[in-house]
Motif scaffolding. Structure first.
Motif, PDB file in Angstrom:
ATOM      1  N   TRP A 188       0.825  -1.211   0.000  1.00 30.56           N
ATOM      2  CA  TRP A 188       0.000   0.000   0.000  1.00 30.56           C
ATOM      3  C   TRP A 188       0.855   1.254   0.000  1.00 30.56           C
ATOM      4  O   TRP A 188       0.544   2.222  -0.700  1.00 30.56           O
ATOM      5  CB  TRP A 188      -0.922  -0.005   1.222  1.00 30.56           C
ATOM      6  CG  TRP A 188      -1.931   1.104   1.219  1.00 30.56           C
ATOM      7  CD1 TRP A 188      -3.202   1.069   0.733  1.00 30.56           C
ATOM      8  CD2 TRP A 188      -1.744   2.447   1.706  1.00 30.56           C
ATOM      9  NE1 TRP A 188      -3.813   2.281   0.887  1.00 30.56           N
ATOM     10  CE2 TRP A 188      -2.944   3.161   1.487  1.00 30.56           C
ATOM     11  CE3 TRP A 188      -0.665   3.115   2.309  1.00 30.56           C
ATOM     12  CZ2 TRP A 188      -3.105   4.494   1.846  1.00 30.56           C
ATOM     13  CZ3 TRP A 188      -0.821   4.452   2.668  1.00 30.56           C
ATOM     14  CH2 TRP A 188      -2.018   5.122   2.441  1.00 30.56           C
ATOM     15  N   ILE A 189       1.933   1.261   0.778  1.00 27.84           N
ATOM     16  CA  ILE A 189       2.775   2.456   0.872  1.00 27.84           C
ATOM     17  C   ILE A 189       3.400   2.778  -0.475  1.00 27.84           C
ATOM     18  O   ILE A 189       3.401   3.940  -0.922  1.00 27.84           O
ATOM     19  CB  ILE A 189       3.860   2.268   1.951  1.00 27.84           C
ATOM     20  CG1 ILE A 189       3.218   2.165   3.337  1.00 27.84           C
ATOM     21  CG2 ILE A 189       4.875   3.397   1.911  1.00 27.84           C
ATOM     22  CD1 ILE A 189       4.194   1.907   4.464  1.00 27.84           C
ATOM     23  N   ALA A 190       3.925   1.768  -1.161  1.00 25.92           N
ATOM     24  CA  ALA A 190       4.523   1.999  -2.479  1.00 25.92           C
ATOM     25  C   ALA A 190       3.469   2.458  -3.474  1.00 25.92           C
ATOM     26  O   ALA A 190       3.721   3.341  -4.305  1.00 25.92           O
ATOM     27  CB  ALA A 190       5.212   0.729  -2.966  1.00 25.92           C
ATOM     28  N   TRP A 191       2.278   1.848  -3.403  1.00 27.98           N
ATOM     29  CA  TRP A 191       1.192   2.241  -4.307  1.00 27.98           C
ATOM     30  C   TRP A 191       0.776   3.682  -4.045  1.00 27.98           C
ATOM     31  O   TRP A 191       0.582   4.466  -4.980  1.00 27.98           O
ATOM     32  CB  TRP A 191       0.003   1.307  -4.108  1.00 27.98           C
ATOM     33  CG  TRP A 191      -1.260   1.799  -4.746  1.00 27.98           C
ATOM     34  CD1 TRP A 191      -1.633   1.691  -6.050  1.00 27.98           C
ATOM     35  CD2 TRP A 191      -2.323   2.516  -4.091  1.00 27.98           C
ATOM     36  NE1 TRP A 191      -2.869   2.286  -6.257  1.00 27.98           N
ATOM     37  CE2 TRP A 191      -3.301   2.796  -5.069  1.00 27.98           C
ATOM     38  CE3 TRP A 191      -2.529   2.931  -2.775  1.00 27.98           C
ATOM     39  CZ2 TRP A 191      -4.476   3.479  -4.768  1.00 27.98           C
ATOM     40  CZ3 TRP A 191      -3.697   3.624  -2.475  1.00 27.98           C
ATOM     41  CH2 TRP A 191      -4.654   3.883  -3.471  1.00 27.98           C
TER      42      TRP A 191
ATOM     43  N   GLY B 164       0.557  13.289  -7.936  1.00 31.75           N
ATOM     44  CA  GLY B 164       0.468  14.298  -6.889  1.00 31.75           C
ATOM     45  C   GLY B 164       1.066  13.864  -5.571  1.00 31.75           C
ATOM     46  O   GLY B 164       1.032  14.624  -4.594  1.00 31.75           O
ATOM     47  N   HIS B 165       1.626  12.660  -5.500  1.00 30.76           N
ATOM     48  CA  HIS B 165       2.236  12.163  -4.256  1.00 30.76           C
ATOM     49  C   HIS B 165       3.747  11.982  -4.405  1.00 30.76           C
ATOM     50  O   HIS B 165       4.372  11.290  -3.601  1.00 30.76           O
ATOM     51  CB  HIS B 165       1.605  10.829  -3.851  1.00 30.76           C
ATOM     52  CG  HIS B 165       0.191  10.963  -3.383  1.00 30.76           C
ATOM     53  ND1 HIS B 165      -0.559   9.888  -2.935  1.00 30.76           N
ATOM     54  CD2 HIS B 165      -0.629  12.048  -3.289  1.00 30.76           C
ATOM     55  CE1 HIS B 165      -1.765  10.303  -2.598  1.00 30.76           C
ATOM     56  NE2 HIS B 165      -1.832  11.619  -2.816  1.00 30.76           N
ATOM     57  N   GLN B 166       4.339  12.609  -5.404  1.00 30.48           N
ATOM     58  CA  GLN B 166       5.763  12.441  -5.650  1.00 30.48           C
ATOM     59  C   GLN B 166       6.622  13.077  -4.557  1.00 30.48           C
ATOM     60  O   GLN B 166       7.804  12.762  -4.443  1.00 30.48           O
ATOM     61  CB  GLN B 166       6.147  13.042  -7.017  1.00 30.48           C
ATOM     62  CG  GLN B 166       5.742  12.195  -8.200  1.00 30.48           C
ATOM     63  CD  GLN B 166       4.256  12.280  -8.506  1.00 30.48           C
ATOM     64  OE1 GLN B 166       3.561  13.146  -7.998  1.00 30.48           O
ATOM     65  NE2 GLN B 166       3.758  11.378  -9.342  1.00 30.48           N
TER      66      GLN B 166
ATOM     67  N   ARG C 297      -1.629  19.914  -9.075  1.00 34.71           N
ATOM     68  CA  ARG C 297      -1.833  18.598  -8.468  1.00 34.71           C
ATOM     69  C   ARG C 297      -1.384  18.560  -7.009  1.00 34.71           C
ATOM     70  O   ARG C 297      -1.778  17.671  -6.252  1.00 34.71           O
ATOM     71  CB  ARG C 297      -1.089  17.521  -9.267  1.00 34.71           C
ATOM     72  CG  ARG C 297       0.424  17.661  -9.249  1.00 34.71           C
ATOM     73  CD  ARG C 297       1.112  16.429  -9.811  1.00 34.71           C
ATOM     74  NE  ARG C 297       0.659  16.111 -11.146  1.00 34.71           N
ATOM     75  CZ  ARG C 297       1.039  15.021 -11.811  1.00 34.71           C
ATOM     76  NH1 ARG C 297       1.854  14.142 -11.230  1.00 34.71           N
ATOM     77  NH2 ARG C 297       0.627  14.813 -13.023  1.00 34.71           N
ATOM     78  N   TYR C 298      -0.549  19.534  -6.598  1.00 37.86           N
ATOM     79  CA  TYR C 298      -0.074  19.575  -5.218  1.00 37.86           C
ATOM     80  C   TYR C 298      -0.819  20.601  -4.367  1.00 37.86           C
ATOM     81  O   TYR C 298      -0.491  20.763  -3.195  1.00 37.86           O
ATOM     82  CB  TYR C 298       1.430  19.898  -5.183  1.00 37.86           C
ATOM     83  CG  TYR C 298       2.275  18.935  -5.961  1.00 37.86           C
ATOM     84  CD1 TYR C 298       2.457  17.625  -5.535  1.00 37.86           C
ATOM     85  CD2 TYR C 298       2.887  19.327  -7.149  1.00 37.86           C
ATOM     86  CE1 TYR C 298       3.228  16.736  -6.265  1.00 37.86           C
ATOM     87  CE2 TYR C 298       3.663  18.451  -7.878  1.00 37.86           C
ATOM     88  CZ  TYR C 298       3.826  17.150  -7.438  1.00 37.86           C
ATOM     89  OH  TYR C 298       4.587  16.273  -8.162  1.00 37.86           O
ATOM     90  N   HIS C 299      -1.794  21.279  -4.954  1.00 39.41           N
ATOM     91  CA  HIS C 299      -2.470  22.344  -4.224  1.00 39.41           C
ATOM     92  C   HIS C 299      -3.418  21.821  -3.159  1.00 39.41           C
ATOM     93  O   HIS C 299      -3.909  22.607  -2.339  1.00 39.41           O
ATOM     94  CB  HIS C 299      -3.222  23.252  -5.207  1.00 39.41           C
ATOM     95  CG  HIS C 299      -2.304  24.081  -6.054  1.00 39.41           C
ATOM     96  ND1 HIS C 299      -2.760  24.924  -7.058  1.00 39.41           N
ATOM     97  CD2 HIS C 299      -0.947  24.202  -6.057  1.00 39.41           C
ATOM     98  CE1 HIS C 299      -1.724  25.522  -7.634  1.00 39.41           C
ATOM     99  NE2 HIS C 299      -0.616  25.103  -7.052  1.00 39.41           N
ATOM    100  N   ASN C 300      -3.723  20.541  -3.168  1.00 38.46           N
ATOM    101  CA  ASN C 300      -4.574  19.950  -2.134  1.00 38.46           C
ATOM    102  C   ASN C 300      -3.783  19.080  -1.159  1.00 38.46           C
ATOM    103  O   ASN C 300      -4.377  18.413  -0.303  1.00 38.46           O
ATOM    104  CB  ASN C 300      -5.681  19.113  -2.774  1.00 38.46           C
ATOM    105  CG  ASN C 300      -6.669  19.963  -3.554  1.00 38.46           C
ATOM    106  OD1 ASN C 300      -6.975  21.089  -3.165  1.00 38.46           O
ATOM    107  ND2 ASN C 300      -7.163  19.439  -4.671  1.00 38.46           N
ATOM    108  N   LEU C 301      -2.454  19.099  -1.282  1.00 33.39           N
ATOM    109  CA  LEU C 301      -1.605  18.290  -0.412  1.00 33.39           C
ATOM    110  C   LEU C 301      -1.340  19.055   0.881  1.00 33.39           C
ATOM    111  O   LEU C 301      -0.889  20.197   0.854  1.00 33.39           O
ATOM    112  CB  LEU C 301      -0.288  17.974  -1.122  1.00 33.39           C
ATOM    113  CG  LEU C 301       0.636  16.952  -0.463  1.00 33.39           C
ATOM    114  CD1 LEU C 301      -0.061  15.605  -0.315  1.00 33.39           C
ATOM    115  CD2 LEU C 301       1.914  16.799  -1.281  1.00 33.39           C
TER     116      LEU C 301
END
Length: 278
Positions: A59-62, A68-70, A199-203
């Motif tokens: 799950w962690i790798a996925w 947006g999770h880079q 894509r990072y504006h909601n992180l």
């Protein structure tokens, strides 16, 4: 029409309706089983392999591979499994146990009736992983991962012209989730910027915290860029605008950086060190 085709047509007309309904129900059940299997495989992981080889991943790798999770580092399972590292998170994250099981690829309890919707557990798992990530990236292993990503330019570069495309690192202005989104810190101008990609504006910025960016360059001072300090000077027809003008430059000293040659090994000014000796 041949006799064989006529016989087939009569058989179809004589076919009872309940047979067709049973076949439709069987098709619906097969579709539901296939969808449920794909969901369990995607969110909870699976050790089942088919003829083409293993198609699942932890799950962690996925999660870190999603768009947006880079910015995320892959937290080690040993870190997540240590209860000491998770102290206090159960009071912040709803459905904490179910979310933790999802992160660790553990099968959910079949008799669990507390969770109204699996999508809620998914959101809780994302928040829980983000808060665990905040703690992990200030450890030796986490700092090394993020240092490698920084050197590879995974986080992007500073938009300021005089920083000469210095690499940046993600950071947050708050340690609690739900306050502000992630920002990018430049070690050259020591300022923060919003990520250029939407894509990072909601992180959430809390997933990186207020400590990581500065600890990274404290532990790895060789990563701090050495770039000549330049400050933009506004001018009209070649004449610099006075600081006393309404549109003149303000507080340029904020951009000034101390020359490393004037500092001793402890980080003090050489002149100040001499005065203390006297």
């Amino acid at each position: 029409m041949s006799a064989f085709d006529h016989q087939q047509q009569q058989q179809q007309l004589m076919r009872p309706d309940n047979v067709e309904e049973e076949e439709e129900e069987e098709d619906e059940e097969d579709d539901e089983e296939q969808i449920q299997g794909e969901y369990n495989e995607e969110y909870y992981g699976s050790d089942v392999s088919n003829e083409s080889g293993p198609e699942t991943m932890p799950w962690i790798a996925w999660f870190c591979s999603l768009g947006g999770h880079q910015y995320f580092a892959e937290v080690a399972d040993e870190f997540v499994e240590d209860d000491f590292n998770l102290t206090g998170l159960n009071s912040i994250v709803p459905f904490y146990k179910e979310a933790l099981d999802m992160i660790l690829d553990l099968e959910p309890e079949e008799d669990s009736t507390k969770v109204p919707d699996v999508s809620i557990v998914e959101a809780s798992a994302e928040q829980l992983y983000g808060l665990i990530h905040q703690r992990f990236i200030v450890t030796r292993q986490g700092l090394q991962q993020m240092a490698d990503k920084y050197q590879a330019g995974h986080f992007g570069s500073c938009p300021r012209t005089f920083c000469q495309s210095t690499n940046v690192v993600p950071c947050g202005r708050y340690d609690l989730p739900g306050v502000e989104t992630v920002k990018l810190y430049c070690p050259n101008c020591q300022d923060i910027y919003s990520p250029p990609s939407s894509r990072y504006h909601n992180l959430d910025g809390a997933y990186f915290g207020t400590t990581f960016a500065h600890m990274l360059f404290h532990i790895y001072p060789e990563l701090v860029p050495i770039i000549p300090n330049k400050i933009y000077a506004p001018a009209i027809y070649g004449f610099k605008i006075s600081e006393y003008s309404r549109c003149g430059p303000r507080m340029q000293w904020l951009r000034n950086k101390q020359d490393p040659k004037t500092l001793d090994a402890s980080g003090k000014l050489i002149k100040d060190s001499d005065d203390e000796d006297k």
